[in-house]
Design an enzyme around this catalytic site. Structure first.
Site, PDB file in Angstrom:
ATOM      1  N   GLU A   1      45.483  38.084  34.734  1.00  0.00           N
ATOM      2  CA  GLU A   1      46.848  38.000  34.630  1.00  0.00           C
ATOM      3  C   GLU A   1      47.539  38.958  33.250  1.00  0.00           C
ATOM      4  O   GLU A   1      48.172  40.004  33.038  1.00  0.00           O
ATOM      5  CB  GLU A   1      47.355  37.282  35.508  1.00  0.00           C
ATOM      6  CG  GLU A   1      46.702  37.720  37.320  1.00  0.00           C
ATOM      7  CD  GLU A   1      45.576  36.658  37.467  1.00  0.00           C
ATOM      8  OE1 GLU A   1      45.296  35.925  37.169  1.00  0.00           O
ATOM      9  OE2 GLU A   1      45.038  36.890  38.612  1.00  0.00           O
TER      10      GLU A   1
ATOM     11  N   PHE B   1      49.739  35.094  41.847  1.00  0.00           N
ATOM     12  CA  PHE B   1      48.672  34.890  40.988  1.00  0.00           C
ATOM     13  C   PHE B   1      49.522  34.957  39.414  1.00  0.00           C
ATOM     14  O   PHE B   1      49.127  35.910  38.259  1.00  0.00           O
ATOM     15  CB  PHE B   1      47.171  35.979  40.835  1.00  0.00           C
ATOM     16  CG  PHE B   1      47.067  34.903  42.511  1.00  0.00           C
ATOM     17  CD1 PHE B   1      47.247  33.603  42.281  1.00  0.00           C
ATOM     18  CD2 PHE B   1      45.734  36.368  43.266  1.00  0.00           C
ATOM     19  CE1 PHE B   1      46.724  33.372  43.968  1.00  0.00           C
ATOM     20  CE2 PHE B   1      45.462  35.874  44.205  1.00  0.00           C
ATOM     21  CZ  PHE B   1      45.693  34.093  44.278  1.00  0.00           C
TER      22      PHE B   1
ATOM     23  N   HIS C   1      48.309  32.420  49.207  1.00  0.00           N
ATOM     24  CA  HIS C   1      48.817  33.841  49.186  1.00  0.00           C
ATOM     25  C   HIS C   1      50.082  34.583  50.228  1.00  0.00           C
ATOM     26  O   HIS C   1      50.093  35.356  51.100  1.00  0.00           O
ATOM     27  CB  HIS C   1      47.436  34.051  50.167  1.00  0.00           C
ATOM     28  CG  HIS C   1      46.301  33.796  48.526  1.00  0.00           C
ATOM     29  ND1 HIS C   1      46.128  32.791  48.761  1.00  0.00           N
ATOM     30  CD2 HIS C   1      45.623  34.756  48.483  1.00  0.00           C
ATOM     31  CE1 HIS C   1      44.278  32.646  48.420  1.00  0.00           C
ATOM     32  NE2 HIS C   1      44.305  34.235  47.921  1.00  0.00           N
TER      33      HIS C   1
END
Lengths: 335, 326
Positions: free
Chosen positions: B59, B85, B128
């Site tokens: 990332e 993330f 998530h």
């Protein structure tokens, strides 16, 4: 095929005028640096971070690249690099004194470069964040089908940051035209390389599928040759190269550091003897590019430039206080 | 004019911008196959694998590379697979993207868009589902948008790509397929920094963004039958906040409830409450209320835990009724 009648620099494609100019720039960076340290000691500025001992490799690398065409992502000791790609001593002094006329408007700590005109990409203090930027610039060059490379430097301490590894991997996968140069000056503030880096930095390149080259950072021509080759590789689409230039940080980390807490004077003195500028000077004498008279006049010119720059920057006004509010966004007077 | 889902509207916005400007490209994890959430579906076939670039799982590099490309004239759209993330890229976003224009005294600038799919969707668990917008909120130099409709999703996406500063584009995953509305075929943008009144009302004002807007609208509809008239303001842009729209919505009813899915403490609601208190305290008829999930690290995976954690129409309605009766 050897060409014995040519001096080493000529064999590498450098003219006499170019090597003389390299020597001049090394000296300029050194004299600027010594002056900036003195100015800090006199209390006129708060801080200086030095590049003494690293000028040779920086100048040599710059000469293997194309000014205002390739992109340069320096780290905070790269005074000789930015001087070699177009900044002036006056501009460095304006940054040292944090004056309004400084390209960064007195906002940045000295040693935090950035100059769009010269393709010097703006940098910050969290180390190695510039590495993925270089990869992105290289990606853009490929997407726009431009023949240019991104050249990025960082210290051996910074080589442990995730951004270095993420950047290496990204560039390796897409074979991007980027040159990574680690200026291994043996110390990350107080921590010697053997306590900072496991294995050899140069060997890390193999883990990302591209070549790594270790060079003597005090040998200008060796550095020049390695960067030149890396640039050629990059331009023919063969991908990145990691160059680990071995050198030694002669001064303390910064004017705020006392290096005698973690190393000895003898060690520092030994490395002063290995000075790359001095050996380049000897080389230039040997091949007849330089003589005592020319050397004297080069030194005088450099000192004059440094003196004038320091005087000018000292007298220049600070930024307007309210300028602090500008350029947060484009609409505050931006692009 | 066509009815598009929120997800299709995001895709249409990206595709149109890529069609318009060669410099626009998408990069992120699995974006080539369409992304794990289907936002970029079909785009690689249309624009090629270079402009819909599958990146390594990295990332910080996704954002850092996008920053580098943006500084030399490209208009990258970086996709973070799940908002949860984004943290490895936080240094690149806060230390770099947000400060590039400022630190260089306007010599350099950084026109990137970072798409951040956020919010709980049923069974996402702690990693998530998160709403990390408050981590970036209050970072001068960044812009943050969070559309709630398909129309705004496309218009804000296009505005973000064309903006000369870095934009974090928070797209609520529950809106992807759940929300559809009329989206014009012709080119349009929704201005960054402008909130929208979604419903006029006189008794209480609800200020929300993203999925919470739809909860508020549904709750408002039901409360109308009880004789409570609700004014709903959709922020659309979180940074910079549309202060004048907040003031107008406050003055309208004098009773304010702020609702979001991000944590209560340090959430955007806290700043809105402070702004209102600073400027319009004497126009208030009741304390400013916030309705948000409890301050636990993130939503649990089991259905009972998720249901308990998230605001829903019923629990929100209760909070709205409480405010109306104060």
């Amino acid at each position: 095929m050897s060409t014995p009648h040519l001096a080493k620099h000529q064999q590498l494609g450098l003219t006499d005028a170019q090597v003389l100019s390299m020597y001049t720039l090394m000296l300029t960076a050194r004299k600027f640096d010594e002056r900036a340290t003195l100015i800090q000691r006199s209390g006129k500025t708060a801080f200086h971070i030095s590049s003494i001992g690293q000028e040779t490799a920086q100048v040599a690398a710059a000469f293997a690249l194309e000014k205002q065409h390739d992109y340069f992502l320096p780290y905070y000791r790269d005074y000789a690099l930015v001087l070699s790609v177009g900044m002036t001593v006056r501009e460095l002094m304006l940054a040292t004194f944090l004056k309004g006329e400084d390209i960064n408007g007195g906002r940045q700590m000295p040693g935090h470069f950035g100059y769009r005109k010269h393709h010097i990409v703006t940098g910050s203090s969290p180390v190695s964040t510039q590495v993925p930027h270089a990869v992105g610039i290289a990606l853009a060059a490929v997407m726009k089908q431009e023949d240019r490379v991104a050249f990025v430097t960082f210290g051996e301490g910074s080589s442990n940051q995730g951004d270095v590894h993420e950047g290496f991997n990204f560039a390796g996968i897409f074979k991007l035209p980027v040159i990574f140069m680690c200026e291994n000056n043996q110390y990350a503030i107080s921590i010697p390389a053997h306590r900072q880096v496991a294995g050899r930095i140069v060997d890390r390149a193999a883990g990302y599928g591209f070549p790594g080259v270790r060079v003597d950072g005090n040998d200008a021509l060796e550095v020049y040759g390695a960067v030149k080759e890396a640039r050629n590789r990059a331009l023919r689409g063969a991908g990145p190269t990691l160059i680990e230039a071995m050198m030694y940080r002669i001064p303390p980390h910064s004017t705020a550091d006392d290096d005698m807490q973690y190393r000895t004077r003898d060690e520092v003195e030994y490395h002063k003897e290995q000075d790359g500028i001095e050996s380049f000077r000897r080389y230039l004498f040997e091949c007849g590019v330089l003589n005592e008279e020319l050397d004297r006049s080069v030194n005088e010119d450099v000192m004059r430039e440094v003196n004038e720059a320091a005087k000018y920057a000292d007298k220049a006004p600070y930024p307007e206080p309210e300028s602090a509010l500008r350029h947060v966004y484009a609409k505050d007077g931006g692009a | 004019m066509a009815i598009l889902t929120y997800l299709e509207a995001i895709r249409a916005g990206m595709s149109e911008e890529m069609q318009r400007d060669e410099g626009v490209f998408v990069l992120g994890e699995d974006v080539g196959k369409g992304g794990v959430l289907n936002a970029t579906k079909g785009m690689r076939d249309r624009f090629g694998e270079r402009r819909v670039l599958d990146t390594p799982l990295s990332e910080s590099a996704i954002v850092g590379v996008a920053i580098g490309a943006a500084m030399v004239g490209m208009r990258p759209i970086a996709e973070i697979q799940f908002a949860d993330f984004i943290f490895p890229a936080t240094n690149q976003i806060i230390s770099e993207a947000a400060k590039i224009r400022y630190r260089s005294n306007n010599d350099w600038f950084c026109p990137i868009v970072i798409r951040v799919p956020y919010g709980a969707t049923g069974g996402g668990g702690l990693y998530h589902s998160q709403c990390p917008e408050s981590v970036f909120f209050g970072t001068p130099g960044l812009k943050i948008v969070a559309p709630s409709t398909a129309y705004d999703a496309k218009g804000l996406l296009k505005a973000s790509v064309r903006d000369d500063d870095p934009v974090l584009y928070f797209e609520h995953k529950k809106c992807y397929l759940y929300i559809s509305d009329d989206v014009p075929d012709e080119d349009y943008t929704v201005p960054i920094g402008k909130a929208a009144v979604k419903r006029e009302g006189d008794d209480i004002t609800v200020i929300a963004y993203g999925m919470a807007v739809h909860l508020a609208l549904k709750a408002a509809e039901q409360l109308e039958k009880e004789g409570i008239s609700v004014h709903v303001l959709d922020l659309r842009t979180l940074h910079p906040l549309d202060q004048s729209a907040i003031f107008e919505a406050t003055a309208k009813t004098g009773r304010i409830l702020i609702v979001h899915e991000d944590n209560k403490t340090g959430g955007i609601g806290a700043e809105i409450a402070a702004i209102i208190a600073e400027h319009l305290l004497y126009q208030l008829d009741a304390p400013i209320l916030r309705f948000c999930p409890p301050d636990v690290p993130a939503v649990g995976m089991a259905p009972t835990l998720e249901k308990f954690f998230l605001p829903n129409v019923d629990t929100l309605k209760e909070a709205m009724r409480r405010l109306a009766e104060m």
